[in-house]
Design a protein around this motif. Structure first.
Motif, PDB file in Angstrom:
ATOM      1  N   PRO A  67     -11.515   5.693  -6.688  1.00 44.40           N
ATOM      2  CA  PRO A  67     -12.010   4.433  -6.108  1.00 44.40           C
ATOM      3  C   PRO A  67     -11.435   3.216  -6.796  1.00 44.40           C
ATOM      4  CG  PRO A  67     -13.822   5.882  -6.758  1.00 44.40           C
ATOM      5  CD  PRO A  67     -12.583   6.510  -7.253  1.00 44.40           C
ATOM      6  N   LYS A  68     -11.243   3.348  -8.122  1.00 38.57           N
ATOM      7  CA  LYS A  68     -10.650   2.210  -8.849  1.00 38.57           C
ATOM      8  C   LYS A  68      -9.227   1.977  -8.367  1.00 38.57           C
ATOM      9  CE  LYS A  68     -13.111   2.615 -13.188  1.00 38.57           C
ATOM     10  NZ  LYS A  68     -12.925   3.167 -14.516  1.00 38.57           N
ATOM     11  N   PHE A  69      -8.586   3.044  -7.973  1.00 32.62           N
ATOM     12  CA  PHE A  69      -7.213   2.895  -7.489  1.00 32.62           C
ATOM     13  C   PHE A  69      -7.189   2.060  -6.220  1.00 32.62           C
ATOM     14  CE2 PHE A  69      -2.861   4.351  -7.260  1.00 32.62           C
ATOM     15  CZ  PHE A  69      -2.599   4.464  -8.596  1.00 32.62           C
ATOM     16  N   ALA A  70      -8.212   2.246  -5.395  1.00 30.49           N
ATOM     17  CA  ALA A  70      -8.308   1.411  -4.198  1.00 30.49           C
ATOM     18  C   ALA A  70      -8.474  -0.056  -4.598  1.00 30.49           C
ATOM     19  CB  ALA A  70      -9.483   1.869  -3.346  1.00 30.49           C
ATOM     20  N   VAL A  71      -9.289  -0.287  -5.641  1.00 28.60           N
ATOM     21  CA  VAL A  71      -9.472  -1.660  -6.125  1.00 28.60           C
ATOM     22  C   VAL A  71      -8.134  -2.215  -6.604  1.00 28.60           C
ATOM     23  CG1 VAL A  71     -10.570  -3.064  -7.898  1.00 28.60           C
ATOM     24  CG2 VAL A  71     -11.868  -1.283  -6.742  1.00 28.60           C
ATOM     25  N   VAL A  72      -7.389  -1.376  -7.313  1.00 24.27           N
ATOM     26  CA  VAL A  72      -6.098  -1.814  -7.847  1.00 24.27           C
ATOM     27  C   VAL A  72      -5.163  -2.227  -6.723  1.00 24.27           C
ATOM     28  CG1 VAL A  72      -3.997  -0.947  -8.910  1.00 24.27           C
ATOM     29  CG2 VAL A  72      -6.197  -0.527  -9.997  1.00 24.27           C
ATOM     30  N   ILE A  73      -5.092  -1.395  -5.692  1.00 28.78           N
ATOM     31  CA  ILE A  73      -4.187  -1.713  -4.584  1.00 28.78           C
ATOM     32  C   ILE A  73      -4.669  -2.979  -3.881  1.00 28.78           C
ATOM     33  CG2 ILE A  73      -3.341  -0.916  -2.354  1.00 28.78           C
ATOM     34  CD1 ILE A  73      -3.273   1.885  -3.505  1.00 28.78           C
ATOM     35  N   GLY A  74      -5.989  -3.079  -3.700  1.00 25.71           N
ATOM     36  CA  GLY A  74      -6.534  -4.278  -3.080  1.00 25.71           C
ATOM     37  C   GLY A  74      -6.192  -5.522  -3.884  1.00 25.71           C
ATOM     38  N   TYR A  75      -6.292  -5.383  -5.208  1.00 23.21           N
ATOM     39  CA  TYR A  75      -5.984  -6.543  -6.044  1.00 23.21           C
ATOM     40  C   TYR A  75      -4.509  -6.894  -5.975  1.00 23.21           C
ATOM     41  CZ  TYR A  75      -5.549  -9.670  -9.931  1.00 23.21           C
ATOM     42  OH  TYR A  75      -5.266 -10.767 -10.691  1.00 23.21           O
ATOM     43  N   ALA A  76      -3.672  -5.841  -5.979  1.00 25.41           N
ATOM     44  CA  ALA A  76      -2.225  -6.096  -5.875  1.00 25.41           C
ATOM     45  C   ALA A  76      -1.929  -6.870  -4.599  1.00 25.41           C
ATOM     46  CB  ALA A  76      -1.459  -4.777  -5.897  1.00 25.41           C
ATOM     47  N   LEU A  77      -2.651  -6.527  -3.528  1.00 25.89           N
ATOM     48  CA  LEU A  77      -2.474  -7.245  -2.261  1.00 25.89           C
ATOM     49  C   LEU A  77      -2.847  -8.707  -2.409  1.00 25.89           C
ATOM     50  CD1 LEU A  77      -3.974  -4.850   0.407  1.00 25.89           C
ATOM     51  CD2 LEU A  77      -1.712  -5.836   0.376  1.00 25.89           C
ATOM     52  N   VAL A  78      -4.029  -8.943  -2.980  1.00 23.21           N
ATOM     53  CA  VAL A  78      -4.515 -10.325  -3.086  1.00 23.21           C
ATOM     54  C   VAL A  78      -3.587 -11.137  -3.978  1.00 23.21           C
ATOM     55  CG1 VAL A  78      -6.408 -11.774  -3.865  1.00 23.21           C
ATOM     56  CG2 VAL A  78      -6.880  -9.683  -2.635  1.00 23.21           C
ATOM     57  N   SER A  79      -3.107 -10.489  -5.059  1.00 16.11           N
ATOM     58  CA  SER A  79      -2.276 -11.273  -5.973  1.00 16.11           C
ATOM     59  C   SER A  79      -0.926 -11.609  -5.346  1.00 16.11           C
ATOM     60  CB  SER A  79      -2.100 -10.539  -7.300  1.00 16.11           C
ATOM     61  OG  SER A  79      -1.403  -9.348  -7.085  1.00 16.11           O
ATOM     62  N   GLN A  80      -0.527 -10.868  -4.309  1.00 19.04           N
ATOM     63  CA  GLN A  80       0.729 -11.218  -3.631  1.00 19.04           C
ATOM     64  C   GLN A  80       0.519 -12.284  -2.559  1.00 19.04           C
ATOM     65  OE1 GLN A  80       3.450 -10.231  -4.761  1.00 19.04           O
ATOM     66  NE2 GLN A  80       3.139  -8.299  -5.798  1.00 19.04           N
ATOM     67  N   LEU A  81      -0.736 -12.677  -2.350  1.00 14.19           N
ATOM     68  CA  LEU A  81      -1.009 -13.675  -1.310  1.00 14.19           C
ATOM     69  C   LEU A  81      -0.290 -14.991  -1.569  1.00 14.19           C
ATOM     70  CD1 LEU A  81      -4.744 -13.760  -0.182  1.00 14.19           C
ATOM     71  CD2 LEU A  81      -2.705 -13.514   1.205  1.00 14.19           C
ATOM     72  N   VAL A  82      -0.175 -15.349  -2.842  1.00 19.08           N
ATOM     73  CA  VAL A  82       0.486 -16.618  -3.156  1.00 19.08           C
ATOM     74  C   VAL A  82       1.929 -16.570  -2.698  1.00 19.08           C
ATOM     75  CG1 VAL A  82       1.076 -18.223  -4.965  1.00 19.08           C
ATOM     76  CG2 VAL A  82      -0.978 -16.879  -5.160  1.00 19.08           C
ATOM     77  N   VAL A  83       2.601 -15.473  -3.041  1.00 15.85           N
ATOM     78  CA  VAL A  83       3.990 -15.320  -2.617  1.00 15.85           C
ATOM     79  C   VAL A  83       4.054 -15.372  -1.098  1.00 15.85           C
ATOM     80  CG1 VAL A  83       5.986 -13.827  -2.690  1.00 15.85           C
ATOM     81  CG2 VAL A  83       4.431 -13.894  -4.617  1.00 15.85           C
ATOM     82  N   ALA A  84       3.142 -14.657  -0.449  1.00 13.52           N
ATOM     83  CA  ALA A  84       3.159 -14.588   1.006  1.00 13.52           C
ATOM     84  C   ALA A  84       2.985 -15.977   1.606  1.00 13.52           C
ATOM     85  CB  ALA A  84       2.043 -13.661   1.483  1.00 13.52           C
ATOM     86  N   SER A  85       2.011 -16.731   1.100  1.00 12.75           N
ATOM     87  CA  SER A  85       1.739 -18.011   1.744  1.00 12.75           C
ATOM     88  C   SER A  85       2.823 -19.029   1.428  1.00 12.75           C
ATOM     89  CB  SER A  85       0.364 -18.533   1.333  1.00 12.75           C
ATOM     90  OG  SER A  85       0.191 -18.423  -0.036  1.00 12.75           O
ATOM     91  N   LEU A  86       3.395 -18.956   0.214  1.00 11.03           N
ATOM     92  CA  LEU A  86       4.483 -19.885  -0.080  1.00 11.03           C
ATOM     93  C   LEU A  86       5.683 -19.565   0.797  1.00 11.03           C
ATOM     94  CD1 LEU A  86       5.539 -22.179  -1.939  1.00 11.03           C
ATOM     95  CD2 LEU A  86       6.749 -20.386  -3.118  1.00 11.03           C
ATOM     96  N   ALA A  87       6.018 -18.287   0.909  1.00 10.84           N
ATOM     97  CA  ALA A  87       7.143 -17.892   1.748  1.00 10.84           C
ATOM     98  C   ALA A  87       6.894 -18.341   3.179  1.00 10.84           C
ATOM     99  CB  ALA A  87       7.336 -16.377   1.682  1.00 10.84           C
ATOM    100  N   THR A  98       0.814  -1.211   0.000  1.00  8.70           N
ATOM    101  CA  THR A  98       0.000   0.000   0.000  1.00  8.70           C
ATOM    102  C   THR A  98       0.846   1.257   0.000  1.00  8.70           C
ATOM    103  OG1 THR A  98      -1.465  -1.278   1.390  1.00  8.70           O
ATOM    104  CG2 THR A  98      -1.998   1.028   1.120  1.00  8.70           C
ATOM    105  N   VAL A  99       1.933   1.183   0.737  1.00  5.51           N
ATOM    106  CA  VAL A  99       2.687   2.409   0.973  1.00  5.51           C
ATOM    107  C   VAL A  99       3.350   2.899  -0.319  1.00  5.51           C
ATOM    108  CG1 VAL A  99       4.988   1.593   1.585  1.00  5.51           C
ATOM    109  CG2 VAL A  99       3.931   3.387   2.918  1.00  5.51           C
ATOM    110  N   LEU A 100       3.735   1.972  -1.170  1.00  5.18           N
ATOM    111  CA  LEU A 100       4.446   2.392  -2.394  1.00  5.18           C
ATOM    112  C   LEU A 100       3.539   3.193  -3.328  1.00  5.18           C
ATOM    113  CD1 LEU A 100       7.217   1.762  -4.152  1.00  5.18           C
ATOM    114  CD2 LEU A 100       5.500   0.566  -5.468  1.00  5.18           C
ATOM    115  N   PRO A 101       2.361   2.670  -3.711  1.00  2.00           N
ATOM    116  CA  PRO A 101       1.522   3.493  -4.602  1.00  2.00           C
ATOM    117  C   PRO A 101       1.055   4.783  -3.943  1.00  2.00           C
ATOM    118  CG  PRO A 101       0.424   1.418  -4.041  1.00  2.00           C
ATOM    119  CD  PRO A 101       1.806   1.319  -3.529  1.00  2.00           C
ATOM    120  N   LEU A 102       0.830   4.736  -2.628  1.00  2.00           N
ATOM    121  CA  LEU A 102       0.371   5.958  -1.969  1.00  2.00           C
ATOM    122  C   LEU A 102       1.473   7.011  -1.983  1.00  2.00           C
ATOM    123  CD1 LEU A 102      -1.807   4.760   1.026  1.00  2.00           C
ATOM    124  CD2 LEU A 102      -2.482   5.571  -1.229  1.00  2.00           C
TER     125      LEU A 102
END
Lengths: 290, 861
Positions: free
Chosen positions: A180-200, A145-149
């Motif tokens: 508002p779409k930007f919030a969706v984008v950041i939210g999606y970026a978060l979800v798409s990193q979940l795989v990396v997070a859970s594998l790590a 979140t912090v990077l795009p903000l």
């Protein structure tokens, strides 16, 4: 001492001990926050947008109106700049950040030997994992979140607050519509990193080498990105964990198309749920020898 | 034990990579060798009198399925040869067709001259190819001499499909692609509908068309040398003759016709008659078989209107017709070869084989339009979607929209010599200029040569499918050549000319203004909201012949209405969210729940073992404890002993005796394979609450190096979740004796300092049972003495201490009781005094624990 001991005989625990109160989130956040790698990673994420601003300001001005690539449109305004910053960092920098926070969390405790004292405290194993996972995901979310903000702030200060210009077609979308779409984008970026997070996280539970866990997760992302470039794989590619990572760009189009993002969320959640379940199962029965 | 554990994730990763590699190999594994064609030379007789001998160079691909199969004739495009069709032919043969492809007369290694698909020449040739097919045992026959056969081909090859179908009743289905309805209209189009005689010469495309057929135009498509291929024309001479460079391999009468019209830029009736002999327009009502017309949207040579005319003509006979508009075309773009192949094969499956029922999955619908489908999320490349309607509505659509455009009458100049010209498309180079999907346009209008009329910004998106019409007035005198085009104009970016198409018109201007209705090129395009529609009328275009004489006209609107055809029935096939979008996460949650529950059953069964209330006051009871290493060797074997309150127990044994393993099991870090450990009557399992009464220091300290000593202890205590006042932090810190160093980061500590801090951590909360592993390591003698006092005092308050050590003197001086282990087994247990007393009785010398110990473990002195 004895009256207290008497009172606590029910569960056989020491006075004042309750499994549900062990390793509070606040404690875990503070334990992780003061680490050098946490601070360095956040420093980097906060500094990167400014570095990009400087790079765009110093670089030769190109008045090429016809070019409609995302990188050429970055100086159009804060929103364009933030989208650009997210697109250049999502494929690797954020992956590393997320892998770091989630891959390091248990493995580093193991490498410091502090893990066995936490477990003997005792922090129940599932609770230890749960608290650590929540905090690691929290740090990952903060990183994503912090990077795009910060890029939005830096871009707005440097290039002004303008409507977003869509790459490819060059259309303008009003800033108010896009926010508002930007919030969706950041939210999606978060979800798409979940795989990396859970594998790590899974790797972190299995090893006492923090670098191994982080590297393993990043390695998977690299392998997956290579495979997704192989068109011969056809629709099999849709199930690669990284395939939909750039789908958030569809949300910024004039006619947003969320179908790719929905698929991405489905794939990401699928992998993550299984990987995290494996992590818990593994850790519950594991002999902690480090 | 440690290494295999650490390697497991690595193994998982390797497995994953191997899996990926396997999938990759599977996907890329070479398919079985393609069907090989047999090259054959087929002699035919043609010409108006049927007396000209020509040898066609052909290749026959027998059906892979064997037996007698339907046949397909595959025709190549202009300037090509049968070699272009080999891969398609092989694929069709694999699908179960007998495929014949050939080089048309005048192309490749076939002899003869190019007659532009004339009924006297090429059509007669193909009819004899059908005769040839009828004699092949691999070809299924409808009747004697009548094979079941379809024809497919693109451009020049598409026209021969249509023409053959008109002249030969034995053809059963055709798939003509990007081809013409009226060659005269294609070369001399007129958007006012007055026919080719009034048309504007499409000089660049015509030049390429006739140039490449002439052989002088080196197209790079592998045209063999004229001399080698056509001995009749050159007699083997390397230097071409004057006739050869003038006409190449064209039939002289066609060559003469072209030279005449290209010089004047005007069509003659003779030229039109000649071109129409080679066009489906000359055979109305003759094509009565199922036809799939595939036309290109980016095609200024044979625009969509030609497919439309063909479709109408064939549908009028009652034959089934379907129309598809490709993304690409003669001007480049995506020719979608795979999709075209699938559609073509599907058409033949349906009409030649009779399977593939109408409306089934194999059928896409009567009208298909390729549209921009956004980007592939993996590669970010543009992708196409195929929108489908049940009915082909023609170029005027089903539901026309009207948009008002406005603009004053504007003067436009025709520059002398027609130069510099406006640019819409550059024939033959469209693929270089145009971006995929037509979103980028190379269109350019010269100032002073173009009149502009524009609409207000659209309030809603408008999807136009078909040929829009507009009414303009041309003021002035003399004959004006004009080009009308419809731009998509957005605020910032340059306006886009969809597919680079223009509508040329020739009109006689009058002072009062000549009204003309202009049919703009047929397109399929979405005009977005906020965009404007812009109609531009210019005097020049690079691709067309324009008058050289300078002139000025005035252009105005006759009507403000711009009529835009739509086809609202066109829709992307209903894919909906893929089933797995819901199924996968649900399945994953189920799998995850199963993983967790299956694992839990084991631990809970252990934890439910009842508490032994009779042992509630006994700090530690170990019974029958056993633990194996991964290799099966026993680390601890049948260990049983008991520790009572107030004891300071020494756990003694050489390296590898199993002391540390026992202590780890005591802390719930590793699970015993057999036996059990009870602390105050409660069985020890990972995370057992009773562990909160245990303070431990095992196998070295474990601290967060970036935190101070004090912060480490504070955070540790907060992690236990117990009240802060129970910690007795100050007492513990006193034992550590670190002084000012407490507020330094632990990473700066010496080994001894960490050791003391770790012992202090173990004592936090004054646990009832304190377990210390080699506590004296790294301490100096005064500290060791101090430690002894502390431990003895600790036990005096009814608490219990277990100390492991390899320092015998240490145990002797500190402990009240001792347990001796060797190779995982209990050797001896009891008060230190008993052990020493027994030893004295045995050999009568000084009671030294060292001697006793060595005796016990069976080592010789």
């Amino acid at each position: 001492m004895s009256p207290l001991t008497q009172k606590s005989q029910d569960l056989g625990q020491a006075p004042g001990y309750a499994p549900g109160r062990t390793l509070p989130l606040r404690v875990e956040i503070l334990r992780q926050f003061k680490r050098r790698r946490t601070l360095v990673m956040f420093g980097l994420l906060l500094a990167l947008p400014w570095l990009l601003v400087v790079a765009f300001q110093l670089g030769p001005q190109r008045g090429d109106q016809g070019s409609l690539r995302l990188s050429d449109l970055a100086t159009q305004g804060g929103l364009n700049f933030a989208a650009f910053a997210l697109s250049v960092s999502a494929s690797f920098l954020l992956v590393v950040a997320v892998a770091l926070f989630c891959g390091d969390t248990v493995a580093s405790e193991a490498s410091w030997s502090s893990l066995r004292y936490l477990l003997a405290a005792p922090v129940p194993r599932s609770r230890l994992l749960r608290q650590k996972l929540i905090v690691a995901l929290g740090y990952s979310a903060a990183a994503v979140t912090v990077l795009p903000l910060m890029a939005l702030l830096a871009g707005t200060l440097a290039f002004g607050w303008h409507d977003i210009r869509v790459p490819g077609t060059g259309e303008l979308i009003p800033a108010a519509d896009v926010l508002p779409k930007f919030a969706v984008v950041i939210g999606y970026a978060l979800v798409s990193q979940l795989v990396v997070a859970s594998l790590a996280f899974l790797l972190s539970v299995g090893t006492d080498s923090p670098l191994g866990a982080v590297g393993g997760a990043v390695g998977l992302v690299i392998v997956s990105s290579i495979l997704q470039a192989v068109e011969a794989l056809g629709s099999l590619r849709e199930f690669l964990p990284t395939f939909w990572n750039a789908a958030w760009l569809d949300a910024l189009a004039p006619q947003p198309d969320y179908s790719g993002m929905i698929k991405g969320v489905a794939v990401s959640v699928t992998y993550s749920v299984i990987l995290i379940a494996l992590a818990f199962r593994r850790f519950r029965r594991k002999d902690v020898v480090s | 034990m440690r290494l295999p554990d650490g390697r497991r994730p690595l193994a998982a990763l390797v497995a994953l990579v191997l899996l990926g590699a396997g999938v990759l190999a599977w996907a890329l594994w070479p398919s079985p060798p393609p069907v090989r064609g047999q090259d054959v030379a087929i002699p035919v007789m043609d010409g108006p009198a049927g007396d000209q001998r020509v040898t066609l160079d052909a290749a026959f691909f027998p059906p892979a399925s064997g037996g007698a199969a339907p046949a397909v004739l595959l025709a190549h495009g202009f300037g090509g040869s049968k070699e272009d069709m080999r891969s398609s032919a092989a694929r069709l043969a694999e699908r179960g067709y007998a495929v014949l492809t050939w080089s048309a007369r005048g192309f490749g290694r076939s002899t003869g001259q190019i007659a532009l698909n004339s009924p006297d020449y090429e059509v007669k040739d193909v009819r004899q190819l059908v005769d040839w097919l009828a004699k092949r045992p691999e070809v299924r026959l409808d009747a004697t001499g009548d094979p079941r056969v379809g024809v497919a081909g693109g451009s020049y090859g598409g026209a021969i499909a249509l023409m053959t179908a008109a002249y030969d009743g034995r053809i059963d289905a055709i798939v003509p692609q990007i081809t013409w309805h009226d060659l005269a209209d294609a070369l001399f189009p007129d958007a006012t509908g007055q026919g080719p005689l009034n048309g504007v010469f499409k000089k660049m495309w015509a030049g390429i068309f006739f140039g490449s057929g002439g052989g002088a135009f080196a197209s790079g498509r592998g045209l063999p040398e004229i001399a080698a291929a056509d001995p009749g024309a050159g007699g083997g001479a390397r230097v071409p003759t004057a006739e050869q460079v003038r006409c190449g391999r064209f039939l002289p009468e066609i060559c003469d016709m072209y030279q005449e019209v290209a010089e004047t830029g005007r069509a003659t009736q003779a030229a039109i008659d000649l071109l129409r002999r080679s066009s489906p327009i000359s055979v109305p009502g003759k094509i009565k078989i199922p036809t799939l017309l595939i036309q290109g949207q980016r095609d200024s040579l044979f625009p969509l209107s030609h497919a439309d005319a063909n479709a109408r003509a064939i549908a009028a006979t009652g034959a089934p017709v379907e129309v598809a508009w490709l993304s690409g075309g003669h001007d480049g773009g995506d020719g979608e070869p795979d999709w075209v192949f699938d559609r073509t094969a599907g058409w033949f499956d349906r009409w030649l084989k009779g399977d593939g029922e109408p409306g089934g999955a194999a059928e896409a619908g009567a009208f298909t339009v390729s549209r921009d489908g956004g980007r592939d999320p993996g590669t970010r490349q543009r992708v196409l979607v195929h929108t489908v309607a049940d009915r082909y509505p023609g170029l005027s659509g089903t539901d026309p929209a009207t948009v008002t455009i406005s603009g004053p009458d504007q003067p436009v100049a025709n520059p002398p010599g027609g130069s510099p010209p406006s640019i819409s498309s550059v024939p033959g180079f469209g693929g270089l200029l145009g971006g995929l999907g037509g979103s980028v346009s190379a269109a350019l209008d010269m100032p002073g040569q173009a009149a502009v009329f524009e609409s207000a910004p659209l309030t809603a998106p408008l999807q136009v499918t078909g040929g829009p019409t507009v009414r303009i007035r041309v003021y002035g005198e003399g004959e004006a050549t004009l080009f009308a085009k419809l731009y998509d104009s957005s605020g910032g970016a340059p306006a886009v000319l969809p597919s680079g198409l223009v509508a040329p018109l020739r009109v006689t201007a009058t002072e009062a203004g000549t009204p003309v209705t202009v049919t703009l090129p047929a397109i399929d395009r979405r005009f977005d909201a906020e965009h404007r529609l812009r109609v531009v009328v210019s005097t020049t275009d690079l691709a067309y012949a324009t008058p050289a004489a300078p002139a000025v006209y005035r252009i105005g609107l006759d009507s403000p209405d711009l009529t835009l055809p739509r086809d609202t029935a066109l829709a992307a096939p209903r894919t909906g969210p893929a089933w797995w979008v819901w199924a996968l996460p649900l399945a994953a949650v189920t799998v995850a729940a199963a993983l967790l529950l299956a694992g839990r059953a084991g631990t809970q069964a252990r934890a439910r073992d009842g508490r032994r209330t009779d042992l509630a006051e006994v700090p530690l009871v170990i019974s029958g404890l056993g633990k194996r290493y991964r290799n099966g060797e026993k680390a601890v074997d049948g260990l049983s002993f008991r520790v009572d309150k107030g004891q300071v127990l020494g756990l003694l044994g050489p390296n590898g005796a199993g002391k540390t393993t026992t202590m780890r099991m005591l802390m719930g870090l590793i699970l015993p394979d057999e036996g059990e450990i009870r602390i105050f009557g409660d069985r020890v399992v990972p995370g057992a609450p009773v562990l909160s009464r245990l303070g431990s220091f095992v196998e070295g300290p474990g601290f967060l190096p970036h935190l101070t000593g004090r912060a480490n202890l504070e955070f540790y205590w907060r992690a236990t979740g117990r009240p802060a006042q129970d910690a007795h932090l100050e007492e513990a810190l006193e034992i550590a004796g670190l002084g000012a160093a407490l507020d330094r980061a632990v990473r700066t500590y010496s080994q001894g300092m960490r050791q003391r801090l770790a012992i202090a951590q173990a004592m936090l909360g004054l646990p009832d049972l304190l377990v210390l592993d080699e506590p004296a390591n790294g301490l100096d003698p005064p500290q060791i003495a101090e430690m002894r006092k502390v431990l003895r005092a600790y036990a005096e308050h009814g608490r219990t201490v277990i100390v492991s050590s390899h320092l015998l003197a240490e145990v002797e001086q500190t402990c009240s009781h001792v347990v001796v282990m060797h190779r995982g087994r209990l050797v001896s247990a009891g008060p230190v005094g008993d052990l020493l007393g027994a030893a004295r009785a045995a050999n009568g010398s000084g009671p030294r624990l060292e001697d006793v110990f060595l005796d016990l473990i069976g080592e010789s002195r």
